[in-house]
Scaffold this motif. Structure first.
Motif, PDB file in Angstrom:
ATOM      1  N   ASP A 165       0.994  -1.184  -0.114  1.00 14.17           N
ATOM      2  CA  ASP A 165       0.017   0.058  -0.044  1.00 14.17           C
ATOM      3  C   ASP A 165       0.811   1.092  -0.126  1.00 14.17           C
ATOM      4  N   GLY A 166       2.114   1.321   0.681  1.00 12.05           N
ATOM      5  CA  GLY A 166       2.803   2.438   0.593  1.00 12.05           C
ATOM      6  C   GLY A 166       3.914   2.581  -0.556  1.00 12.05           C
ATOM      7  N   ARG A 184      -5.021  -2.745   0.705  1.00  8.25           N
ATOM      8  CA  ARG A 184      -4.897  -1.950   1.736  1.00  8.25           C
ATOM      9  C   ARG A 184      -5.118  -2.462   3.071  1.00  8.25           C
TER      10      ARG A 184
END
Length: 208
Positions: A165-166, A184
């Motif tokens: 997600d990052g 996520r």
């Protein structure tokens, strides 16, 4: 749409699950939550390799317990195995002290075969018309050529799920996908397997 999901198991684990309380992930529920009801998941192909336990003796047991849980609970789940290759190599130290050795011997362990097998299965099942939509769960740009062929020549819908997600998804993968989604934490948290797995003695590893 008849949908087959191709999961890069190690990319998923190290990008989305390691160090989280979400390792007991129900893959089908997670992907159905992401994709919505217009996708009928007919197969989840999970590409991985059996770990050795050299560093953590309990790791192989946890991995095999998880795979057994998915096999028992999710009829669409199919594990496909590559292998590990370990050998001793010379590596240069990043910040050697003055007068110290510049190079040291290290064990290098590589997971081999999973990315190639994933690409082959993706192409083969497009030729067999086994799906209308293929979802690749990875951020490995080596898979971009297979995705491009399926998208351009087989006229299938190709989706990309980025496990991290990052991190920005690979540009090479994104340009060969019709749509991109991220896995996520909210989806991970609501997509956990039951513990224990119904009608079995398979339980979530205690350290998870």
């Amino acid at each position: 749409m008849r949908t087959i999901i191709y999961v890069d198991g190690f990319n998923l684990y190290y990008s989305a699950l390691k160090g989280t309380p979400f390792k007991w992930l129900d893959l089908k529920t997670a992907f159905q939550n992401l994709l919505g009801p217009h996708h009928t998941i007919v197969k989840i192909k999970y590409f991985t390799a059996l770990v050795s336990g050299r560093v953590d003796p309990g790791q192989p047991i946890r991995q095999q317990t998880y795979i057994r849980a998915l096999e028992s609970y999710t009829p669409e789940f199919e594990p496909i195995y590559g292998h590990f290759l370990s050998h001793v190599v010379w590596a240069r130290l990043a910040n050697p002290q003055k007068g110290a050795k510049q190079y040291v011997q290290i064990f290098k362990t590589e997971e081999k075969g999973s990315d190639v097998k994933l690409a082959v299965h993706l192409l083969h099942e497009a030729w067999l018309n086994n799906y209308e939509c293929a979802i690749v769960v990875s951020n490995d740009s080596d898979l971009s050529e297979a995705m491009q062929i399926v998208k351009a020549h087989h006229r299938k819908t190709v989706g990309l799920i980025c496990p991290n997600d990052g991190v920005r998804p690979s540009r090479e993968l994104m340009k060969n996908a019709h749509f991109v989604k991220k896995l996520r934490k909210g989806v991970l948290s609501i997509s956990q397997l039951p513990d224990p797995i119904p009608s079995t003695t398979i339980s979530k590893p205690a350290s998870w």
